[in-house]
Design a protein around this motif. Structure first.
Motif, PDB file in Angstrom:
ATOM      1  N   LEU A  17       0.849  -1.403   0.024  1.00 20.00           N
ATOM      2  CA  LEU A  17      -0.149  -0.339  -0.108  1.00 20.00           C
ATOM      3  C   LEU A  17       1.095   0.753  -0.138  1.00 20.00           C
ATOM      4  CD1 LEU A  17      -2.485   1.579  -0.111  1.00 20.00           C
ATOM      5  CD2 LEU A  17      -2.196   1.137   2.790  1.00 20.00           C
ATOM      6  N   GLU A  18       2.193   1.446   0.748  1.00 19.08           N
ATOM      7  CA  GLU A  18       3.411   2.582   1.216  1.00 19.08           C
ATOM      8  C   GLU A  18       3.307   2.683  -0.367  1.00 19.08           C
ATOM      9  OE1 GLU A  18       5.024   3.205   4.693  1.00 19.08           O
ATOM     10  OE2 GLU A  18       7.005   2.660   3.361  1.00 19.08           O
ATOM     11  N   THR A  19       3.441   1.528  -1.117  1.00 25.89           N
ATOM     12  CA  THR A  19       4.788   1.924  -2.347  1.00 25.89           C
ATOM     13  C   THR A  19       3.963   2.671  -3.455  1.00 25.89           C
ATOM     14  OG1 THR A  19       5.895   0.073  -2.064  1.00 25.89           O
ATOM     15  CG2 THR A  19       5.929   0.456  -4.870  1.00 25.89           C
ATOM     16  N   THR A  25       0.659   9.912  -5.580  1.00 30.53           N
ATOM     17  CA  THR A  25       0.443  10.776  -4.339  1.00 30.53           C
ATOM     18  C   THR A  25       1.494  11.867  -4.909  1.00 30.53           C
ATOM     19  OG1 THR A  25       0.624  10.076  -2.260  1.00 30.53           O
ATOM     20  CG2 THR A  25      -1.609   9.752  -3.365  1.00 30.53           C
ATOM     21  N   GLY A  26       2.817  11.187  -4.836  1.00 32.13           N
ATOM     22  CA  GLY A  26       4.363  11.947  -3.997  1.00 32.13           C
ATOM     23  C   GLY A  26       4.391  11.854  -2.787  1.00 32.13           C
ATOM     24  N   THR A  27       3.471  11.053  -1.666  1.00 33.84           N
ATOM     25  CA  THR A  27       3.906  10.765  -0.296  1.00 33.84           C
ATOM     26  C   THR A  27       3.448   9.426   0.352  1.00 33.84           C
ATOM     27  OG1 THR A  27       1.698  11.759  -0.120  1.00 33.84           O
ATOM     28  CG2 THR A  27       3.342  13.357  -0.248  1.00 33.84           C
ATOM     29  N   PRO A  28       3.788   8.953   0.984  1.00 28.67           N
ATOM     30  CA  PRO A  28       3.303   8.168   1.590  1.00 28.67           C
ATOM     31  C   PRO A  28       1.616   7.470   2.644  1.00 28.67           C
ATOM     32  CG  PRO A  28       5.280   9.228   3.573  1.00 28.67           C
ATOM     33  CD  PRO A  28       5.340   9.379   2.236  1.00 28.67           C
ATOM     34  N   PRO A  29       1.334   7.380   2.892  1.00 28.82           N
ATOM     35  CA  PRO A  29       0.153   7.878   3.929  1.00 28.82           C
ATOM     36  C   PRO A  29       0.078   8.611   5.144  1.00 28.82           C
ATOM     37  CG  PRO A  29      -0.063   5.511   3.488  1.00 28.82           C
ATOM     38  CD  PRO A  29       1.228   5.728   2.610  1.00 28.82           C
ATOM     39  N   ALA A  30      -0.864   9.023   5.210  1.00 21.59           N
ATOM     40  CA  ALA A  30      -0.133   9.651   6.635  1.00 21.59           C
ATOM     41  C   ALA A  30      -0.481   9.179   8.005  1.00 21.59           C
ATOM     42  CB  ALA A  30      -1.311  11.356   6.564  1.00 21.59           C
ATOM     43  N   THR A  89      -7.925  -2.268  -1.445  1.00 18.85           N
ATOM     44  CA  THR A  89      -8.205  -0.911  -2.165  1.00 18.85           C
ATOM     45  C   THR A  89      -8.245   1.163  -1.588  1.00 18.85           C
ATOM     46  OG1 THR A  89     -10.365  -2.404  -2.245  1.00 18.85           O
ATOM     47  CG2 THR A  89     -10.770   0.093  -3.307  1.00 18.85           C
ATOM     48  N   LEU A  90      -7.115   1.038  -2.920  1.00 23.37           N
ATOM     49  CA  LEU A  90      -7.402   2.225  -3.164  1.00 23.37           C
ATOM     50  C   LEU A  90      -7.522   3.388  -3.778  1.00 23.37           C
ATOM     51  CD1 LEU A  90      -4.463   4.622  -2.150  1.00 23.37           C
ATOM     52  CD2 LEU A  90      -3.211   3.312  -3.959  1.00 23.37           C
ATOM     53  N   ILE A 104       1.633   5.916 -15.234  1.00 24.36           N
ATOM     54  CA  ILE A 104       2.179   5.694 -13.535  1.00 24.36           C
ATOM     55  C   ILE A 104       1.805   4.117 -13.332  1.00 24.36           C
ATOM     56  CG2 ILE A 104       2.824   5.939 -11.248  1.00 24.36           C
ATOM     57  CD1 ILE A 104       2.888   8.968 -11.201  1.00 24.36           C
ATOM     58  N   ILE A 105       1.203   3.332 -13.554  1.00 22.47           N
ATOM     59  CA  ILE A 105       0.626   2.435 -13.461  1.00 22.47           C
ATOM     60  C   ILE A 105       1.315   1.164 -13.708  1.00 22.47           C
ATOM     61  CG2 ILE A 105      -2.058   0.802 -13.575  1.00 22.47           C
ATOM     62  CD1 ILE A 105      -1.982   3.231 -11.943  1.00 22.47           C
ATOM     63  N   GLU A 106       1.775   1.262 -15.030  1.00 25.16           N
ATOM     64  CA  GLU A 106       2.397  -0.393 -15.192  1.00 25.16           C
ATOM     65  C   GLU A 106       3.716  -0.243 -13.939  1.00 25.16           C
ATOM     66  OE1 GLU A 106       5.171  -1.393 -19.020  1.00 25.16           O
ATOM     67  OE2 GLU A 106       2.575  -0.889 -19.773  1.00 25.16           O
ATOM     68  N   PRO A 107       4.478   0.917 -14.607  1.00 28.53           N
ATOM     69  CA  PRO A 107       5.866   0.879 -13.875  1.00 28.53           C
ATOM     70  C   PRO A 107       5.524   0.497 -12.274  1.00 28.53           C
ATOM     71  CG  PRO A 107       5.602   2.800 -14.454  1.00 28.53           C
ATOM     72  CD  PRO A 107       4.460   2.476 -14.729  1.00 28.53           C
ATOM     73  N   LEU A 108       4.133   0.603 -11.852  1.00 31.79           N
ATOM     74  CA  LEU A 108       3.526   0.541 -10.212  1.00 31.79           C
ATOM     75  C   LEU A 108       3.967  -0.944 -10.150  1.00 31.79           C
ATOM     76  CD1 LEU A 108       2.509   0.875  -7.481  1.00 31.79           C
ATOM     77  CD2 LEU A 108       0.487   1.666  -8.539  1.00 31.79           C
ATOM     78  N   ALA A 109       2.883  -1.538 -11.307  1.00 36.75           N
ATOM     79  CA  ALA A 109       3.395  -2.907 -11.411  1.00 36.75           C
ATOM     80  C   ALA A 109       4.168  -3.784 -11.707  1.00 36.75           C
ATOM     81  CB  ALA A 109       2.263  -3.133 -12.443  1.00 36.75           C
ATOM     82  N   ALA A 110       4.929  -3.174 -12.394  1.00 31.93           N
ATOM     83  CA  ALA A 110       6.202  -3.974 -12.005  1.00 31.93           C
ATOM     84  C   ALA A 110       7.109  -3.819 -10.348  1.00 31.93           C
ATOM     85  CB  ALA A 110       7.322  -2.965 -13.200  1.00 31.93           C
ATOM     86  N   ALA A 111       6.666  -2.644  -9.594  1.00 31.54           N
ATOM     87  CA  ALA A 111       7.459  -2.334  -8.311  1.00 31.54           C
ATOM     88  C   ALA A 111       6.893  -3.285  -7.829  1.00 31.54           C
ATOM     89  CB  ALA A 111       7.256  -0.752  -8.244  1.00 31.54           C
ATOM     90  N   LEU A 112       5.234  -3.876  -7.660  1.00 27.24           N
ATOM     91  CA  LEU A 112       4.733  -4.408  -6.938  1.00 27.24           C
ATOM     92  C   LEU A 112       4.443  -5.517  -6.644  1.00 27.24           C
ATOM     93  CD1 LEU A 112       0.729  -2.128  -6.456  1.00 27.24           C
ATOM     94  CD2 LEU A 112       2.669  -2.714  -4.658  1.00 27.24           C
ATOM     95  N   THR A 113       5.521  -6.209  -8.008  1.00 27.81           N
ATOM     96  CA  THR A 113       5.531  -7.150  -8.623  1.00 27.81           C
ATOM     97  C   THR A 113       6.832  -7.211  -7.953  1.00 27.81           C
ATOM     98  OG1 THR A 113       4.131  -7.692 -10.327  1.00 27.81           O
ATOM     99  CG2 THR A 113       5.722  -9.157 -10.474  1.00 27.81           C
ATOM    100  N   ALA A 114       7.976  -6.765  -8.050  1.00 25.97           N
ATOM    101  CA  ALA A 114       9.099  -7.499  -7.866  1.00 25.97           C
ATOM    102  C   ALA A 114       9.475  -7.535  -6.118  1.00 25.97           C
ATOM    103  CB  ALA A 114      10.181  -6.235  -8.780  1.00 25.97           C
TER     104      ALA A 114
END
Length: 214
Positions: A17-19, A25-30, A89-90, A104-114
């Protein structure tokens, strides 16, 4: 999105979720809590300790973002025979003059996968209030823009079958070829027909899983 982690003592939950939050948004959850109003600063170690203390019962929590980057998420954490699963759900809000960062969605998917054991992720877009408040009238539903199948899920379906969906655009392979995740583009969020495309894709993937159970 869903993640599935091995159940070991070093596991820290909430990092997927943090990733995702950082990417969108460019920031972590508050902050986070098990109920609203949210009253705890964001802390993955604390939420992991809570989930561990409640196991094998599931844990539900909510997270919120900073006022200048509206976002809210719910997370359900459950211990299953396959490991520890997070069902997330975010929702991130953008101002009327902002362009949602679909690239950003595809790079996010790659990061979550890796990095975070992604199982599946459905990304969607809809017109709504940027501050995430809900008006007392009907709003148009979200439209899917992409679906990602994590490497473990690809292995369950079969790579050859998963690579040949009945779609006009082929999936993008994410990660090493031996353990690829697959990212399926479904549209730009403007055409509701993308729901039909998603249905065709999920039926295609389920057929392989059903065949394996026979």
């Amino acid at each position: 999105m869903r993640t599935r982690h091995p159940a070991d003592e070093d596991l820290i939950l909430g990092r997927a979720l943090e990733t995702a939050w950082q990417h969108l948004t460019g920031t972590p959850p508050a902050g986070w809590s098990t109920a609203e109003p949210v009253n705890l600063p964001w802390n993955t170690r604390q939420l992991t300790d809570l989930a561990r203390s409640r196991a094998p019962r599931p844990t539900w929590l909510v997270a919120v973002g900073h006022p200048d980057h509206p976002a809210i998420a719910t997370v359900r954490i459950a211990r299953t025979p396959a490991g520890v699963e997070e069902d997330i759900t975010l929702t991130a809000g953008y101002r009327k003059d902002d362009t949602p960062p679909l690239q950003i969605i595809e790079p996010l998917a790659a990061a979550l996968t890796a990095e975070h054991d992604l199982t599946t992720m459905l990304a969607s877009l809809r017109a709504a209030r940027g501050d995430l408040t809900i008006p007392p009238h009907f709003e148009t539903p979200a439209v899917p823009i992409s679906f990602t199948l994590g490497s473990a899920a690809v292995g369950e379906v079969g790579l050859a079958h998963a690579l040949r969906p009945p779609l006009s655009l082929p999936p993008t392979r994410l990660g090493p070829s031996a353990e690829s995740a697959l990212h399926y583009p479904l549209g730009d969020g403007t055409h509701p027909q993308a729901w039909n495309v998603l249905q065709q894709l999920t039926e295609h993937l389920r057929r392989a899983a059903a065949a394996d159970r026979r």
